[in-house]
Design a protein around this motif. Structure first.
Motif, PDB file in Angstrom:
ATOM      1  N   GLU A 142       0.822  -1.218   0.000  1.00 46.49           N
ATOM      2  CA  GLU A 142       0.000   0.000   0.000  1.00 46.49           C
ATOM      3  C   GLU A 142       0.850   1.260   0.000  1.00 46.49           C
ATOM      4  O   GLU A 142       0.475   2.281  -0.590  1.00 46.49           O
ATOM      5  CB  GLU A 142      -0.930  -0.010   1.214  1.00 46.49           C
ATOM      6  CG  GLU A 142      -2.036  -1.049   1.113  1.00 46.49           C
ATOM      7  CD  GLU A 142      -2.855  -1.165   2.384  1.00 46.49           C
ATOM      8  OE1 GLU A 142      -4.022  -1.600   2.294  1.00 46.49           O
ATOM      9  OE2 GLU A 142      -2.338  -0.826   3.471  1.00 46.49           O
ATOM     10  N   SER A 144      -7.698 -12.475  -3.126  1.00 43.88           N
ATOM     11  CA  SER A 144      -7.325 -11.475  -4.130  1.00 43.88           C
ATOM     12  C   SER A 144      -8.285 -10.294  -4.089  1.00 43.88           C
ATOM     13  O   SER A 144      -7.870  -9.132  -4.152  1.00 43.88           O
ATOM     14  CB  SER A 144      -7.311 -12.102  -5.527  1.00 43.88           C
ATOM     15  OG  SER A 144      -6.332 -13.113  -5.609  1.00 43.88           O
ATOM     16  N   ARG A 145      -9.578 -10.586  -3.970  1.00 44.33           N
ATOM     17  CA  ARG A 145     -10.569  -9.509  -3.940  1.00 44.33           C
ATOM     18  C   ARG A 145     -10.425  -8.647  -2.694  1.00 44.33           C
ATOM     19  O   ARG A 145     -10.702  -7.445  -2.730  1.00 44.33           O
ATOM     20  CB  ARG A 145     -11.972 -10.106  -4.019  1.00 44.33           C
ATOM     21  CG  ARG A 145     -12.291 -10.681  -5.392  1.00 44.33           C
ATOM     22  CD  ARG A 145     -13.567 -11.512  -5.396  1.00 44.33           C
ATOM     23  NE  ARG A 145     -13.858 -12.038  -6.727  1.00 44.33           N
ATOM     24  CZ  ARG A 145     -14.750 -12.991  -6.980  1.00 44.33           C
ATOM     25  NH1 ARG A 145     -15.441 -13.537  -5.973  1.00 44.33           N
ATOM     26  NH2 ARG A 145     -14.952 -13.417  -8.216  1.00 44.33           N
ATOM     27  N   LYS A 146      -9.974  -9.247  -1.600  1.00 42.93           N
ATOM     28  CA  LYS A 146      -9.812  -8.487  -0.349  1.00 42.93           C
ATOM     29  C   LYS A 146      -8.706  -7.442  -0.443  1.00 42.93           C
ATOM     30  O   LYS A 146      -8.718  -6.455   0.285  1.00 42.93           O
ATOM     31  CB  LYS A 146      -9.496  -9.441   0.809  1.00 42.93           C
ATOM     32  CG  LYS A 146     -10.709 -10.069   1.444  1.00 42.93           C
ATOM     33  CD  LYS A 146     -10.289 -10.932   2.624  1.00 42.93           C
ATOM     34  CE  LYS A 146     -11.485 -11.687   3.201  1.00 42.93           C
ATOM     35  NZ  LYS A 146     -11.055 -12.636   4.257  1.00 42.93           N
ATOM     36  N   GLN A 147      -7.717  -7.674  -1.306  1.00 46.29           N
ATOM     37  CA  GLN A 147      -6.585  -6.744  -1.379  1.00 46.29           C
ATOM     38  C   GLN A 147      -6.549  -5.958  -2.690  1.00 46.29           C
ATOM     39  O   GLN A 147      -5.609  -5.209  -2.939  1.00 46.29           O
ATOM     40  CB  GLN A 147      -5.273  -7.510  -1.210  1.00 46.29           C
ATOM     41  CG  GLN A 147      -5.001  -8.563  -2.263  1.00 46.29           C
ATOM     42  CD  GLN A 147      -3.843  -9.464  -1.922  1.00 46.29           C
ATOM     43  OE1 GLN A 147      -2.729  -9.016  -1.712  1.00 46.29           O
ATOM     44  NE2 GLN A 147      -4.112 -10.762  -1.834  1.00 46.29           N
ATOM     45  N   ASN A 148      -7.607  -6.101  -3.515  1.00 46.81           N
ATOM     46  CA  ASN A 148      -7.516  -5.509  -4.851  1.00 46.81           C
ATOM     47  C   ASN A 148      -7.386  -3.988  -4.837  1.00 46.81           C
ATOM     48  O   ASN A 148      -6.814  -3.401  -5.754  1.00 46.81           O
ATOM     49  CB  ASN A 148      -8.686  -5.952  -5.746  1.00 46.81           C
ATOM     50  CG  ASN A 148     -10.038  -5.441  -5.262  1.00 46.81           C
ATOM     51  OD1 ASN A 148     -10.136  -4.735  -4.276  1.00 46.81           O
ATOM     52  ND2 ASN A 148     -11.093  -5.829  -5.953  1.00 46.81           N
ATOM     53  N   GLU A 149      -7.853  -3.343  -3.769  1.00 44.47           N
ATOM     54  CA  GLU A 149      -7.764  -1.878  -3.712  1.00 44.47           C
ATOM     55  C   GLU A 149      -6.339  -1.393  -3.446  1.00 44.47           C
ATOM     56  O   GLU A 149      -6.052  -0.209  -3.605  1.00 44.47           O
ATOM     57  CB  GLU A 149      -8.732  -1.330  -2.663  1.00 44.47           C
ATOM     58  CG  GLU A 149     -10.192  -1.503  -3.066  1.00 44.47           C
ATOM     59  CD  GLU A 149     -11.153  -0.850  -2.085  1.00 44.47           C
ATOM     60  OE1 GLU A 149     -10.678  -0.264  -1.096  1.00 44.47           O
ATOM     61  OE2 GLU A 149     -12.366  -0.937  -2.324  1.00 44.47           O
ATOM     62  N   ALA A 150      -5.451  -2.310  -3.054  1.00 42.71           N
ATOM     63  CA  ALA A 150      -4.049  -1.939  -2.847  1.00 42.71           C
ATOM     64  C   ALA A 150      -3.306  -1.815  -4.172  1.00 42.71           C
ATOM     65  O   ALA A 150      -2.180  -1.309  -4.203  1.00 42.71           O
ATOM     66  CB  ALA A 150      -3.357  -2.962  -1.957  1.00 42.71           C
ATOM     67  N   THR A 155      -3.054  -0.638  -8.355  1.00 38.54           N
ATOM     68  CA  THR A 155      -3.540   0.354  -9.319  1.00 38.54           C
ATOM     69  C   THR A 155      -4.269  -0.327 -10.474  1.00 38.54           C
ATOM     70  O   THR A 155      -5.053   0.303 -11.177  1.00 38.54           O
ATOM     71  CB  THR A 155      -2.387   1.208  -9.870  1.00 38.54           C
ATOM     72  OG1 THR A 155      -1.382   0.341 -10.431  1.00 38.54           O
ATOM     73  CG2 THR A 155      -1.743   2.031  -8.761  1.00 38.54           C
ATOM     74  N   GLN A 156      -4.009  -1.632 -10.676  1.00 41.78           N
ATOM     75  CA  GLN A 156      -4.694  -2.391 -11.715  1.00 41.78           C
ATOM     76  C   GLN A 156      -4.964  -3.802 -11.202  1.00 41.78           C
ATOM     77  O   GLN A 156      -4.048  -4.479 -10.727  1.00 41.78           O
ATOM     78  CB  GLN A 156      -3.850  -2.448 -12.993  1.00 41.78           C
ATOM     79  CG  GLN A 156      -4.565  -3.113 -14.164  1.00 41.78           C
ATOM     80  CD  GLN A 156      -3.719  -3.133 -15.432  1.00 41.78           C
ATOM     81  OE1 GLN A 156      -2.619  -2.581 -15.466  1.00 41.78           O
ATOM     82  NE2 GLN A 156      -4.213  -3.764 -16.475  1.00 41.78           N
ATOM     83  N   TYR A 157      -6.205  -4.223 -11.295  1.00 43.71           N
ATOM     84  CA  TYR A 157      -6.609  -5.554 -10.836  1.00 43.71           C
ATOM     85  C   TYR A 157      -7.328  -6.247 -11.979  1.00 43.71           C
ATOM     86  O   TYR A 157      -8.292  -5.719 -12.537  1.00 43.71           O
ATOM     87  CB  TYR A 157      -7.525  -5.435  -9.616  1.00 43.71           C
ATOM     88  CG  TYR A 157      -8.138  -6.749  -9.162  1.00 43.71           C
ATOM     89  CD1 TYR A 157      -7.365  -7.700  -8.511  1.00 43.71           C
ATOM     90  CD2 TYR A 157      -9.491  -7.025  -9.372  1.00 43.71           C
ATOM     91  CE1 TYR A 157      -7.913  -8.908  -8.080  1.00 43.71           C
ATOM     92  CE2 TYR A 157     -10.049  -8.221  -8.950  1.00 43.71           C
ATOM     93  CZ  TYR A 157      -9.252  -9.158  -8.306  1.00 43.71           C
ATOM     94  OH  TYR A 157      -9.795 -10.353  -7.887  1.00 43.71           O
ATOM     95  N   GLU A 199      -9.116  -9.890 -13.119  1.00 39.66           N
ATOM     96  CA  GLU A 199      -9.644 -11.171 -12.681  1.00 39.66           C
ATOM     97  C   GLU A 199      -9.925 -12.027 -13.912  1.00 39.66           C
ATOM     98  O   GLU A 199     -10.633 -11.598 -14.819  1.00 39.66           O
ATOM     99  CB  GLU A 199     -10.928 -10.944 -11.874  1.00 39.66           C
ATOM    100  CG  GLU A 199     -11.304 -12.097 -10.995  1.00 39.66           C
ATOM    101  CD  GLU A 199     -12.393 -11.705  -9.988  1.00 39.66           C
ATOM    102  OE1 GLU A 199     -13.549 -12.101 -10.213  1.00 39.66           O
ATOM    103  OE2 GLU A 199     -12.083 -11.024  -8.994  1.00 39.66           O
TER     104      GLU A 199
END
Length: 251
Positions: free
Chosen positions: A191, A213-219, A221-223, A225
């Motif tokens: 972060e 993965s979904r729990k940390q996706n906001e950390a 800049t690009q996610y 799936e």
């Protein structure tokens, strides 16, 4: 000594393989990206052609070795992308090097530490390896990395992955099983990094659950799936993931 191969010239992109793998797994990506970048693919100590001398190693120690290797090879301000274990190593490298890394990408990996269930699984892996050795382990370990519904279709790719995995050392497999079990949570490190950050996740990944993965996706800049993809997106969805990686490294 770190064994590696490289292709191309330009901005350096370091691709780090995962557990039971070697730098050879990245050959298609290296060839595709080498027209625009200097792509460097090391074998982590204990895998491929890089030796390891003991079965006790930490991810922090591996990061130091990679930092020294990058200095020797004049790799400055690299983009670092790691698959699974390679992602854990990349995060340890990020903690060590900070802003000297230009961008970070994780393929089917996580900044979270192992939970108790996963730690117990690592312990069982160590026990199995000590009893049965490398070949029996990798033959059973590699196929479940791919979704069951596609294993027949991907039989040749799975066999190639098994053959590459057989080159792993017993000390390396035991050492990294323990190192992954004991690694710390690096979500805060992730972060606090201000550079571009990519996470590629598979909805059918049995090793790194999609929920994590979904729990940390906001950390990041690009996610990205990948629907129906397991733990080996660079093989299962090669063209799509290559397009994502190319876009990430160009930006």
């Amino acid at each position: 000594m770190i064994h590696f191969f490289e292709k191309g010239q330009g901005k350096p992109v370091v691709l780090i393989h995962g557990f039971c793998e070697s730098g050879n797994m990245w050959i298609p990506f290296a060839e595709a990206l080498s027209s625009d970048f200097r792509v460097i693919c090391p074998d982590l100590p204990g895998f491929g052609d890089s030796p390891i001398e003991r079965d006790r190693i930490t991810l922090e120690e591996v990061a130091v070795q990679l930092e020294e290797w990058m200095e020797e090879q004049h790799i400055q301000n690299p983009i670092v992308i790691g698959h699974s274990l390679g992602g854990y190593v990349a995060l340890a490298l990020l903690e060590l090097m900070g802003s000297r890394i230009q961008a970070l990408g994780l393929f089917h990996s996580t900044a979270f530490a192992d939970d108790e269930e996963k730690k117990e699984m690592r312990n069982r892996t160590v026990a199995f390896l000590k009893k049965n050795g490398v070949e029996k382990f990798v033959t059973s370990f590699v196929p479940p990395l791919f979704p069951e519904a596609r294993r027949e279709e991907l039989a040749a790719e799975i066999q190639n992955a098994i053959e590459d995995a057989k080159r792993s050392s017993l000390e390396g497999l035991i050492g990294y099983s323990r190192a992954m079990r004991d690694r710390k949570d690096r979500l805060e490190v992730l972060e606090n990094f201000s550079g571009p950050k990519l996470l590629i996740a598979g909805t059918e990944d049995g090793a790194v659950k999609i929920e994590a993965s979904r729990k940390q996706n906001e950390a990041f800049t690009q996610y990205v799936e990948l629907e129906g993809v397991g733990h080996m997106g660079m093989i299962e969805a090669k063209e799509k993931t290559l397009k994502v990686v190319r876009s990430f490294v160009i930006s």
